[in-house]
Design an enzyme around this catalytic site. Structure first.
Site, PDB file in Angstrom:
ATOM      1  N   ASP A 100       0.825  -1.212   0.000  1.00  0.00           N
ATOM      2  CA  ASP A 100       0.000   0.000   0.000  1.00  0.00           C
ATOM      3  C   ASP A 100       0.858   1.260   0.000  1.00  0.00           C
ATOM      4  O   ASP A 100       0.492   2.273  -0.600  1.00  0.00           O
ATOM      5  CB  ASP A 100      -0.961  -0.005   1.189  1.00  0.00           C
ATOM      6  CG  ASP A 100      -2.052  -1.051   1.028  1.00  0.00           C
ATOM      7  OD1 ASP A 100      -2.726  -1.035  -0.007  1.00  0.00           O
ATOM      8  OD2 ASP A 100      -2.214  -1.893   1.924  1.00  0.00           O
ATOM      9  N   GLU A 131      -5.498   4.183   1.401  1.00  0.00           N
ATOM     10  CA  GLU A 131      -4.333   3.290   1.345  1.00  0.00           C
ATOM     11  C   GLU A 131      -3.561   3.360   2.662  1.00  0.00           C
ATOM     12  O   GLU A 131      -3.002   2.362   3.124  1.00  0.00           O
ATOM     13  CB  GLU A 131      -3.408   3.647   0.178  1.00  0.00           C
ATOM     14  CG  GLU A 131      -4.001   3.479  -1.213  1.00  0.00           C
ATOM     15  CD  GLU A 131      -4.213   2.030  -1.648  1.00  0.00           C
ATOM     16  OE1 GLU A 131      -3.922   1.108  -0.858  1.00  0.00           O
ATOM     17  OE2 GLU A 131      -4.694   1.824  -2.774  1.00  0.00           O
ATOM     18  N   HIS A 134      -5.377   1.108   4.957  1.00  0.00           N
ATOM     19  CA  HIS A 134      -5.033  -0.290   4.655  1.00  0.00           C
ATOM     20  C   HIS A 134      -3.685  -0.653   5.279  1.00  0.00           C
ATOM     21  O   HIS A 134      -3.538  -1.711   5.898  1.00  0.00           O
ATOM     22  CB  HIS A 134      -4.933  -0.511   3.142  1.00  0.00           C
ATOM     23  CG  HIS A 134      -6.211  -0.293   2.401  1.00  0.00           C
ATOM     24  ND1 HIS A 134      -6.284  -0.373   1.036  1.00  0.00           N
ATOM     25  CD2 HIS A 134      -7.467  -0.010   2.823  1.00  0.00           C
ATOM     26  CE1 HIS A 134      -7.526  -0.134   0.649  1.00  0.00           C
ATOM     27  NE2 HIS A 134      -8.260   0.091   1.723  1.00  0.00           N
ATOM     28  N   TYR A 138      -3.008  -3.585   8.086  1.00  0.00           N
ATOM     29  CA  TYR A 138      -2.097  -4.729   7.938  1.00  0.00           C
ATOM     30  C   TYR A 138      -1.021  -4.719   9.017  1.00  0.00           C
ATOM     31  O   TYR A 138      -0.665  -5.771   9.563  1.00  0.00           O
ATOM     32  CB  TYR A 138      -1.456  -4.731   6.552  1.00  0.00           C
ATOM     33  CG  TYR A 138      -2.409  -5.098   5.441  1.00  0.00           C
ATOM     34  CD1 TYR A 138      -3.145  -6.287   5.498  1.00  0.00           C
ATOM     35  CD2 TYR A 138      -2.588  -4.273   4.338  1.00  0.00           C
ATOM     36  CE1 TYR A 138      -4.028  -6.628   4.484  1.00  0.00           C
ATOM     37  CE2 TYR A 138      -3.475  -4.611   3.321  1.00  0.00           C
ATOM     38  CZ  TYR A 138      -4.189  -5.788   3.399  1.00  0.00           C
ATOM     39  OH  TYR A 138      -5.066  -6.129   2.397  1.00  0.00           O
ATOM     40  N   GLU A 194      -2.966  -3.435  -8.373  1.00  0.00           N
ATOM     41  CA  GLU A 194      -4.124  -3.501  -7.479  1.00  0.00           C
ATOM     42  C   GLU A 194      -5.137  -4.557  -7.900  1.00  0.00           C
ATOM     43  O   GLU A 194      -5.880  -5.073  -7.065  1.00  0.00           O
ATOM     44  CB  GLU A 194      -4.785  -2.123  -7.387  1.00  0.00           C
ATOM     45  CG  GLU A 194      -3.852  -1.078  -6.791  1.00  0.00           C
ATOM     46  CD  GLU A 194      -4.527   0.243  -6.493  1.00  0.00           C
ATOM     47  OE1 GLU A 194      -5.028   0.398  -5.364  1.00  0.00           O
ATOM     48  OE2 GLU A 194      -4.542   1.109  -7.388  1.00  0.00           O
ATOM     49  N   GLU A 228      -9.892  -1.730  -3.139  1.00  0.00           N
ATOM     50  CA  GLU A 228      -8.957  -1.945  -4.251  1.00  0.00           C
ATOM     51  C   GLU A 228      -9.711  -2.198  -5.555  1.00  0.00           C
ATOM     52  O   GLU A 228      -9.244  -1.834  -6.636  1.00  0.00           O
ATOM     53  CB  GLU A 228      -8.004  -3.105  -3.944  1.00  0.00           C
ATOM     54  CG  GLU A 228      -7.114  -2.902  -2.727  1.00  0.00           C
ATOM     55  CD  GLU A 228      -6.181  -1.706  -2.833  1.00  0.00           C
ATOM     56  OE1 GLU A 228      -6.150  -1.046  -3.890  1.00  0.00           O
ATOM     57  OE2 GLU A 228      -5.483  -1.412  -1.844  1.00  0.00           O
ATOM     58  N   HIS A 231     -10.564   1.146  -6.838  1.00  0.00           N
ATOM     59  CA  HIS A 231      -9.365   1.793  -7.389  1.00  0.00           C
ATOM     60  C   HIS A 231      -9.039   1.240  -8.774  1.00  0.00           C
ATOM     61  O   HIS A 231      -8.640   1.991  -9.677  1.00  0.00           O
ATOM     62  CB  HIS A 231      -8.167   1.573  -6.454  1.00  0.00           C
ATOM     63  CG  HIS A 231      -8.370   2.115  -5.084  1.00  0.00           C
ATOM     64  ND1 HIS A 231      -7.574   1.758  -4.008  1.00  0.00           N
ATOM     65  CD2 HIS A 231      -9.294   2.991  -4.582  1.00  0.00           C
ATOM     66  CE1 HIS A 231      -7.993   2.389  -2.928  1.00  0.00           C
ATOM     67  NE2 HIS A 231      -9.037   3.137  -3.250  1.00  0.00           N
TER      68      HIS A 231
END
Length: 351
Positions: A100, A131, A134, A138, A194, A228, A231
């Site tokens: 990301d 992003e 994200h 994670y 992506e 995603e 996107h």
């Protein structure tokens, strides 16, 4: 295959190269409405690209934060997983945590500077925001599951510590650094990042959901995969607006290159067999996703692949699933998706 670098012998002298590339890029920009400089880029209204604006509003309406994801039930599941399953999940999360940031680097360094259309700049600005969410998610997942500080540090530095993650990262980073490729080529390349580089890993985590495992991880995977997907849809929309599109052969070359790298990643370097998935079917799934992306870009399929995973039939990478629509309906209360003409001021509300 798909290397954006040109052969060494074809390169002119350095000074001549910089001059010719600058001139060529100016010509390209002037030919592309999306890239043409204008003082209009500082003002949003009146909307000139309603479909681009709609995608921005969809992204805005689907906003979420890492705090919304409940990880409290994941640790008991994690502790019961086999060592192979823990290895696979932790390494997938390590790849995602780094990826990301790479997507954002491209948005900040290239796309946001090149694109002059304010509607698209709004979308890219919001994409940068999500992003970051994200990446935080994670990192939080790794921080929650991995208690050993050394292992955690190893995972957080995946681009340096894992050759197969580095290979995918290098492919994406090369496109950011490349000054000779066209904007259209780079739009395709990052749609592949992506839409293809993430697809197999998303499917692997949805496989865990099918088994009733890791509810926090799988819920965050739903949110992120839908983001995603949107996107990727946006990249395809931007591609359709280009006057000088790369040739079909060039697009297919870029996509096929990404497919090869992703297949190698999930069937050899980090095989999905570790969590009980079929590697042959995973290869087919990646080809199916690539064919779908080619179709969205307006080109014919390469692989003619069917979706081999029934559990992925209801999982859309197009940002249009039940959760997204639920989010949209929730945000409708705040008129996020409303047309400006729908906003009527009244004094008869109940208090």
């Amino acid at each position: 295959m798909g290397d954006p670098e040109r052969p060494e012998a074809a390169r002119p002298e350095k000074g001549e190269q910089l001059c010719s590339e600058t001139e060529e890029n100016v010509v390209r920009s002037n030919e592309e409405p999306l890239l043409r400089k204008s003082s209009r880029r500082f003002v949003i209204f009146p909307i000139q690209y309603p479909d681009i604006w709609r995608m921005y509003k969809q992204a805005q309406a689907s906003f979420w934060t890492a705090e919304e994801v409940d990880l409290s039930k994941d640790l008991p599941h994690w502790n019961k997983l086999k060592s192979d399953e823990k290895y696979f999940i932790s390494h997938i999360l390590a790849f995602f945590a780094a990826s990301d940031g790479i997507v954002n680097e491209n948005l900040v360094e290239r796309f946001s500077q090149e694109v002059q259309v304010p509607e698209a700049r709004c979308f890219y600005g919001f994409q940068i925001l999500i992003e970051n969410v994200h990446s935080e998610m994670y990192s939080l997942l790794i921080d929650t599951y991995i208690r050993d500080p050394k292992k955690r540090e190893f995972l957080f530095n995946a681009i340096e510590t894992m050759p197969y993650v580095k290979k995918k990262a290098d492919w994406a980073l090369r496109w950011i650094a490349d000054r000779k490729s066209t904007f259209g080529e780079r739009v395709v390349a990052f749609a592949a990042v992506e839409g293809i580089f993430f697809s197999g890993s998303f499917a692997a985590i949805f496989w865990l959901k099918k088994r009733g495992l890791m509810p926090g991880l799988t819920f965050s995977n739903e949110l992120i995969s839908r983001d995603e997907g949107l996107h990727c849809d946006f990249a395809c929309l931007m591609f359709q607006y280009l006057v000088n599109k790369p040739s079909e052969d060039r697009v297919r070359e870029i996509i096929a290159d990404a497919v090869q790298i992703e297949q190698e990643f999930l069937t050899e370097a980090l095989p999905v067999g570790l969590i009980g998935m079929n590697c042959v079917l995973m290869k087919q799934y990646i080809e199916f996703v690539a064919d779908r992306l080619l179709g969205e870009l307006g080109f014919s399929k390469i692989f003619q692949a069917e979706n081999p995973f029934d559990f992925m039939e209801n999982i859309s990478l197009e940002g249009k699933t039940n959760f997204f629509e639920k989010r949209v309906s929730e945000y409708q209360r705040f008129a996020v998706m409303a047309e400006t003409t729908d906003n009527v001021f009244t004094l008869d509300a109940d208090f």
